[in-house]
Each structure stands twice: as structure tokens, then as C-alpha cells.
Scaffold this active site. Structure first.
Site, short mmCIF file in Angstrom:
data_model
loop_
_atom_site.label_atom_id
_atom_site.label_comp_id
_atom_site.label_asym_id
_atom_site.label_seq_id
_atom_site.Cartn_x
_atom_site.Cartn_y
_atom_site.Cartn_z
N ASN A 71 0.85 -1.19 0.00
CA ASN A 71 0.00 0.00 0.00
C ASN A 71 0.90 1.25 0.00
O ASN A 71 2.13 1.14 0.05
CB ASN A 71 -0.98 0.00 1.18
CG ASN A 71 -0.28 -0.03 2.54
OD1 ASN A 71 0.78 0.57 2.73
ND2 ASN A 71 -0.88 -0.73 3.50
N LYS A 126 1.48 3.67 2.21
CA LYS A 126 2.29 3.87 3.41
C LYS A 126 3.51 2.94 3.40
O LYS A 126 4.64 3.37 3.68
CB LYS A 126 1.44 3.62 4.66
CG LYS A 126 2.18 3.80 5.98
CD LYS A 126 1.21 3.64 7.14
CE LYS A 126 1.91 3.79 8.49
NZ LYS A 126 2.83 2.69 8.77
N GLU A 127 3.30 1.67 3.05
CA GLU A 127 4.40 0.71 3.01
C GLU A 127 5.41 1.08 1.92
O GLU A 127 6.63 0.98 2.12
CB GLU A 127 3.84 -0.70 2.75
CG GLU A 127 3.03 -1.24 3.93
CD GLU A 127 2.12 -2.40 3.55
OE1 GLU A 127 1.60 -3.07 4.47
OE2 GLU A 127 1.91 -2.63 2.33
N ASP A 154 -5.93 -8.09 1.30
CA ASP A 154 -6.02 -9.52 1.03
C ASP A 154 -6.87 -9.80 -0.20
O ASP A 154 -6.57 -10.68 -1.00
CB ASP A 154 -6.63 -10.25 2.24
CG ASP A 154 -5.73 -10.19 3.47
OD1 ASP A 154 -4.51 -10.03 3.29
OD2 ASP A 154 -6.25 -10.33 4.58
#
Length: 459
Positions: free
Chosen positions: A189, A191-192, A259
Site C-alpha cells: 500500500n 504507506k508501506e 487480502d
């Protein structure tokens, strides 16, 4: 669709959802006071990816490590009920990841985590790999929640295994991206991705393209991709930046959205869909998931019919087939002028099981029961309203005076009626495992609404 064989590697998590009433703030501290009403325990983490793949129609195996505790026993018991092949090693000194989420008035208030996160040893990783080294898969997915199962050693060992067998491989990374170097595709995502690449502006196409290209170069990926939450998914393919915008209409809970993206992408890519179409379908899956509470699995039927407002409307035989293995709750009614009392009743019914099926009286049935001037809204309008409710899973119509034939065919786990049935015989109760009565909100009824309109506007 092909008969896809998928392997999911990662962290198994025990998810507990506590639903509570929340009406006041504590005088001791500025925190809400809650009264628990119900509790739901489900498989989470990589099991959600596995369940999504299975619901889409894949033949799924999982590879993981858990502890030797109550949560581990719950996970093992639940997995036995699923049509999923399990390759699991238990460690006595490991705490199985357990996440307890508390909801008040449909809003998450707090989450409590109990877990072990130490990285598994290379020796244990070899033991895991030995369980699948002689198998053949169409797709391999890493579902990494940073709980220690997906070690760099295990990740690289299985990525090499995938390359040697010409198997599609994907990963949903958490912190350590480099352990997935050489994989086909990852789904971080925003942020990651920022934590790995450094902060960048997701709204600037030029900067976003450079960030994706850097991600591709650093990790030797076939396709660089980043999920952007409400801004959808961005990926580089066909030598250009491609944005696939989010499709969610309402967001209730983002749990499991990532997921659903990786499981859908894996399934459709393994079925030889191109990357553009696969991302479009994954976006639909994510939109369905965030419109519900908890980590839920999305079926092929739901994705295909995402834009069809009547996709929840089916005949009772279809509903029975689609609900196999789930705890089914059934209720029925006219639901003519939909009001707050209806919503409260249906939401409470949904909390009793996994699948809520609503039997809807036909127009002819309502006329026989309530007179020639009813219904106010015809069956098509009432179908659309009922299908639009996120806590209703399936809707079916019946033209008889009672839904006895629907109940006889469905054989629900729980048959729900209003509390005014206390002491009365409930039609169809002999075909259900249990009957539950739910209190109606006082002051709300279609008849009252009609009378109020007549009083105020009819001269």
C-alpha cells in the site's frame, strides 16, 4: 476459469470481533463505555487470502507456523472445515497471533493484539519447504503480516522454487521488501511503499511513475504496483503509468482489503487474464470488502455482478448452494416503506450468523395480506432497496402467504422473527435449527408512516 492450484505462505491470525452498545463516555476518563452484545471469531491473516482464493474457485494449500494455544486450536478446527490443504508446523513456545477488535455502533473503537513475532529459524523454514517441494502450483502467494513466518531465507527459497517451475509468484509485503527480490509482482500500500522508497506524492503522475520504476528496479519485479486506498491502484505496464481508480461506494471497514486485492489478482492472472483486466477485477473485490465489516471472502459471482444492483437477488436453490458451510440466518417480510425499524431488525439478524437471507413478499402476496392499496413500493423497488443493504447477503421472492417453502428448502441455522411472536407458532420453525426473536424499535412501522402522510398531506 481453469482449475487453479494455489499455494499461500504467511501468518495465520485469529480475528475476534466484539459488537457492543456504546451510549456514553466514562466519568473516569474520556473513553467510551461499552456493553458487549455479540462476538464473532474468524480466521484472519493469510487465511483470508486462502479463503478468498477458495471462494473464487481455486484449489488452495497453505504453509504456515502457529503456536500451541487456544487460538491455534481454533485455527486448526476452522481450517478442517474448509476445503484447504494445510501444511502447518506448531511451536510450543510461540503465541498464535490474535487480534480482538471492539465495535460500538458499527465503528471500531479499539484493537487488542496478542502474538509472537520472532522470525522462524532457517531449520524450520527448511522443514516448511520440504512439505511442498514436490508439489506443482499455478500461483504462489506470500501473505506477509510481519509475524515471523515469512523469513528472508524462506521467501528466497520459495521464489527460486517458483522460478524453476515457471510458476507465477506474488507477495503482499509488510516491512522487508528485499526478501521478495525477484518475485513477479508485489502489492504494497502507499504507506508501506513510502517506508521503502521514501515519501512521494501519489497525486503527481510523474513522481508516481518514477517511484514505481524505482520499486521495479530495486526488487527486479515484472510489474511494479502500489495500492492507494481510496485512490485505487497504480501500476506500470505497457511502458506507461496506469491508474485504476477505486470503486467503493461506502467504506465501513478496510480490514481485508489488501487480502482481497492480492487474492483476486493472483486468481485472474493465473487464469491468463491480462494485468489491466486483473487489476480492474481486483478493484471490484476490494470495493465489496470495504463495504462490509470484518475480513470477508468475495466470490466470483459478487465480482462479476458488482455493477448489478440486483446481484443479491437469487432463487432459493442458488442461495442454498452459495451458502454451503456458512451459518445461515433467514427472515422475511414485506419491507414496503423501508424505515429505521427495519434496518435495526435486519442488522441484528445479520449479527447472528454468516449469511442473512431475506424472503420478500411478492406484490400479490402483500395485497392478500394488507389490502388492494398495498404495497406502496412494487417488488422491483423493494428488491433494489433490500439488495442495497450491506448487512443483507441474499434476497429471494415468494408469492405464497408464508415463506414455508423457502424455509423448507433452505433449512436455515437460525429463523428470525419479531419479538411479537413470543408464545406464538413461527411458520417454518420445524425446518430451522433454532428460532430467534428480535425486538422491534418502537414507534416505527410502515402503517404509521402512511397514516402520518395522510394526516399531514391528504385534505
Amino acid at each position: 476459469m481453469k482449475n487453479i492450484k494455489a499455494l499461500v505462505i504467511g501468518d495465520l491470525i485469529h480475528d475476534i470481533y466484539v459488537f457492543a452498545n456504546c451510549t456514553r463516555i466514562s466519568p473516569e476518563a474520556p473513553v467510551p463505555v461499552i456493553t458487549p452484545k455479540s462476538e464473532k471469531k474468524v480466521l484472519g491473516g493469510m487465511a483470508n487470502v486462502a479463503n478468498n482464493l477458495a471462494k473464487l474457485g481455486a484449489n488452495v494449500s497453505i504453509l504456515s507456523v502457529i503456536g500451541d494455544d487456544d487460538s491455534a486450536r481454533f485455527i486448526e478446527s476452522e481450517l478442517q472445515k474448509q476445503n484447504i490443504t494445510c501444511h502447518i508446523i506448531k511451536q510450543k513456545d510461540r503465541k498464535t497471533s490474535t487480534k480482538t477488535r471492539i465495535f460500538g455502533s458499527n465503528q471500531q473503537i479499539v484493537r487488542i493484539d496478542v502474538e509472537s513475532t520472532e522470525q522462524i529459524s532457517d531449520k524450520l523454514a527448511d522443514e516448511l519447504f520440504d512439505k511442498i517441494r514436490n508439489d506443482k502450483y499455478d500461483v504462489i502467494i506470500f501473505s506477509d503480516y510481519d509475524k515471523g513466518v515469512v523469513s528472508p531465507y524462506l521467501a528466497q527459497k520459495i521464489i527460486k522454487f517458483a522460478k524453476d517451475s515457471n510458476t507465477l509468484s506474488l507477495a503482499d509485503p509488510k516491512k522487508d521488501f528485499y526478501k521478495f527480490k525477484g518475485i513477479d509482482l508485489i502489492t504494497p500500500n502507499y504507506k508501506e511503499a513510502c517506508e521503502f522508497l521514501g515519501n512521494f506524492n501519489e497525486y503527481d503522475d510523474g513522481i508516481l511513475l518514477k517511484s514505481l520504476e524505482k520499486l521495479q528496479k530495486e526488487l527486479d519485479l515484472k510489474i511494479p504496483l502500489i495500492t492507494l486506498g481510496s485512490n485505487g491502484i497504480a501500476a506500470v505496464y505497457d511502458n506507461k503509468l496506469n491508474r485504476h481508480y477505486a470503486l467503493a461506494k461506502e467504506v465501513f471497514d478496510v480490514t481485508g482489503a489488501g487480502d482481497s486485492v492480492i487474492s483476486s489478482l493472483s486468481f485472474f492472472l493465473a487464469n491468463d487474464f491480462n494485468i489491466s483486466k486483473s487489476i480492474d477485477l481486483a478493484n471490484k473485490a476490494a470495493a465489496i470488502v470495504v463495504g462490509k465489516i470484518g475480513a470477508v471472502s468475495v466470490g466470483l459471482d459478487e465480482i462479476i455482478n458488482f455493477d448489478n444492483e440486483f446481484y443479491k437477488f437469487k432463487n432459493i436453490d442458488e442461495i442454498k448452494q452459495l451458502s454451503k458451510g456458512k451459518k445461515i440466518v433467514f427472515t422475511n417480510g414485506c419491507f414496503d416503506i423501508l424505515h429505521y425499524g427495519h434496518l435495526s431488525y435486519l442488522r441484528a439478524a445479520k449479527e447472528l450468523g454468516d449469511i442473512l437471507v431475506v424472503g420478500l413478499n411478492s406484490d400479490e402476496s402483500i395485497k392478500r395480506l394488507k389490502g388492494e392499496n398495498r404495497p406502496i413500493n412494487n417488488i422491483m423497488t423493494r428488491k433494489a432497496m433490500m439488495c442495497a443493504l450491506e448487512f443483507v447477503d441474499y434476497v429471494c421472492e415468494f408469492s405464497e402467504d408464508t415463506p414455508i417453502n423457502l424455509i423448507k428448502t433452505l433449512e436455515p441455522d437460525i429463523l428470525v422473527k419479531g419479538a411479537d411472536y413470543e408464545g406464538k407458532e413461527v411458520v417454518g420453525s420445524s425446518y430451522a435449527k433454532e428460532v430467534k426473536l428480535i425486538e422491534f424499535k418502537t414507534g416505527y412501522s410502515t402503517t404509521n408512516i402512511i397514516e402520518k402522510i395522510k394526516e399531514l398531506y391528504v385534505k
